[in-house]
Design a protein around this motif. Sequence first.
Motif, PDB file in Angstrom:
ATOM      1  N   LEU A 142       2.665  -0.829   3.136  1.00 35.97           N
ATOM      2  CA  LEU A 142       2.805  -2.127   3.786  1.00 35.97           C
ATOM      3  C   LEU A 142       3.455  -2.028   5.166  1.00 35.97           C
ATOM      4  N   ILE A 143       3.886  -0.822   5.535  1.00 37.78           N
ATOM      5  CA  ILE A 143       4.566  -0.640   6.827  1.00 37.78           C
ATOM      6  C   ILE A 143       3.720   0.234   7.737  1.00 37.78           C
ATOM      7  N   ALA A 161       8.851  -4.977   2.757  1.00 35.73           N
ATOM      8  CA  ALA A 161       7.873  -4.353   1.861  1.00 35.73           C
ATOM      9  C   ALA A 161       8.262  -4.553   0.401  1.00 35.73           C
ATOM     10  N   ARG A 162       9.561  -4.496   0.118  1.00 36.59           N
ATOM     11  CA  ARG A 162      10.033  -4.732  -1.252  1.00 36.59           C
ATOM     12  C   ARG A 162       9.661  -6.135  -1.714  1.00 36.59           C
ATOM     13  N   GLN A 163       9.534  -7.052  -0.762  1.00 36.13           N
ATOM     14  CA  GLN A 163       9.135  -8.430  -1.055  1.00 36.13           C
ATOM     15  C   GLN A 163       7.615  -8.615  -1.011  1.00 36.13           C
ATOM     16  N   GLU A 221      19.734   1.645  -1.865  1.00 37.77           N
ATOM     17  CA  GLU A 221      19.321   1.881  -3.249  1.00 37.77           C
ATOM     18  C   GLU A 221      18.296   0.842  -3.697  1.00 37.77           C
ATOM     19  N   SER A 222      18.462  -0.400  -3.253  1.00 38.27           N
ATOM     20  CA  SER A 222      17.574  -1.480  -3.683  1.00 38.27           C
ATOM     21  C   SER A 222      16.157  -1.333  -3.134  1.00 38.27           C
ATOM     22  N   VAL A 223      15.986  -0.548  -2.056  1.00 37.06           N
ATOM     23  CA  VAL A 223      14.649  -0.360  -1.482  1.00 37.06           C
ATOM     24  C   VAL A 223      14.126   1.053  -1.737  1.00 37.06           C
TER      25      VAL A 223
END
Length: 556
Positions: free
Chosen positions: A130-131, A23-25, A56-58
């Motif tokens: 998106l999920i 989803a992050r992409q 943390e990145s997501v």
Amino acid sequence: MSRIPVLIAGAGPVGQLSALLLARQGIASRLIDRRPRPAEAPKAHAVNPRTLEICESVGVSAEGLRREGASANDAGWVRFVGTLTGTEFGALPYERQDDSALADTPYPLTNIPQPKFEAALAKAIEAEPLITFTRGIACTGLVEVPDGVTAQLEAEDGRRDTLTCDYLIAADGAGSRLRDMLGIAMEGPEVLQHNLMIHFEADLRALTDARPGVLYFLFQPGTSGVFIAYDRGRTWVLMHPHDPATEPRDSFDEARCGQLIEAAIGTTPPALKIRHVSPWTMSAQVAECYRKGRVFLAGDAAHRFPPTGGLGLNTGAVDTQNLAWKLAAVLKGEAGEALLDTYETERRPVAQVNCEQSLTNASKLFELFGALYGRDPARMQAHYEAVAANPKASAELAAAVEAQRPHFDSFNLQLGYRYASAATIGAPALQAAAGVDISDYRPCWEAGAHVPHRLVKTRSGERVSLLSLLAADRFAILAGPGGTSWREAAAATGLTALRGGWDFEDEAKGWTELTGLPKDGALLVRPDGHIACRFEGGTENAAALLGEALAQVLAR
């Protein structure tokens, strides 16, 4: 028949992280799990620095997870004891959970029961359009079609459906049904030991305040196993070795489990409630391959480690970090299909190292049995009692305890793994597993290594981790102070563009001292934080060099 870019089977931490990373992409996914509700048994507990960085990145707060976990004081020790309240034979720190780790990571390891970890991920999934996440759905069959995979789905009530996806991630655990459907074999010993997990609730703080810890290895004859203290005031597990041929699961009723717990504690415990009892088998296996057509194995479906080292969940988290950006790049038409082959090339060697180390950790525990029980079975009890009467007098025992130290300090395995594949340029060859020092992490700026954490000052004056400036959904250029051309070329290509001395400043070390590159050099960094290649200058044709490197790394 519906269609989705990516179907993810299995909603443990690896499956959930897969969906969030995709989803992050900007990639939609369908996440399914055959269980109708989340598991309540605590299972894994160690969430290491790299996994926290991925969270943390997501958008899943690493600090929030650390607050939910046990304190470093409660979970900072491993103790070798006769029983929980009996003689202590030695103690070692459990991983690097204190401020000493902050030089190398913004988020030291935390101990959090897996259900709590999964709940935090599920909350983020609920907020992500998106999920699509559905429980009580099993994938019961796969058929590869020319442009995708058709999955046969079956609901808990027997309803059936089909779904076509471009790619499928099998994150359905150690007993992966999808792996079996694909005919992918596991390599390594399948059965090392049979265990029974007895999950119970009890407040054992009064019994352990003087000796807090997260793991208590039990050695009193007749009382073997391990206590795991997820929360000393409530949540405990006794891992009890057993032989299913002579002691079937049905023989462990609540009364017998209570007796085992009381014997392992060494005294009558406060009121306790047994929550779950389940058998499991310790293995040390890695899948022979990670991909078959458009289906990829991730997490425990790809590797089954002994729990000695806490590496299973965390290895799986990085599996999917590696895979997600590559799937996204192919689905967006930014990369060639061959990029997906580098998933196995990069991640399988890491699993092999981690599997071998987990097996070594388990084997080294026998040194403690030797020191405590002696070599003569007929004198085992007498030998144990003699050592227990004065543990400090036994040099053999002290050496056996010290031999366990690497088991509980795998900092280099957590942060220092590297890649060498077609998705890197000029990466050094990988070390054999036997040559890897699992504790001695040394930050590295070579191709294939992960960008190290550095505390830097931004243009606004804020002090942050350099890692926080790297976006998880795109490549980045980290350029030296003289790398203006690199920064401009990156910005023109849609990459994150960062120039030392302008966008960030490392006040402790200069660019060349850190990276070994000249001031007009640069690093191309992948979305997973790994260095794709190093540029030794070349600012006069930076745009062309950057384009060539991206084309090579992305197999286009």
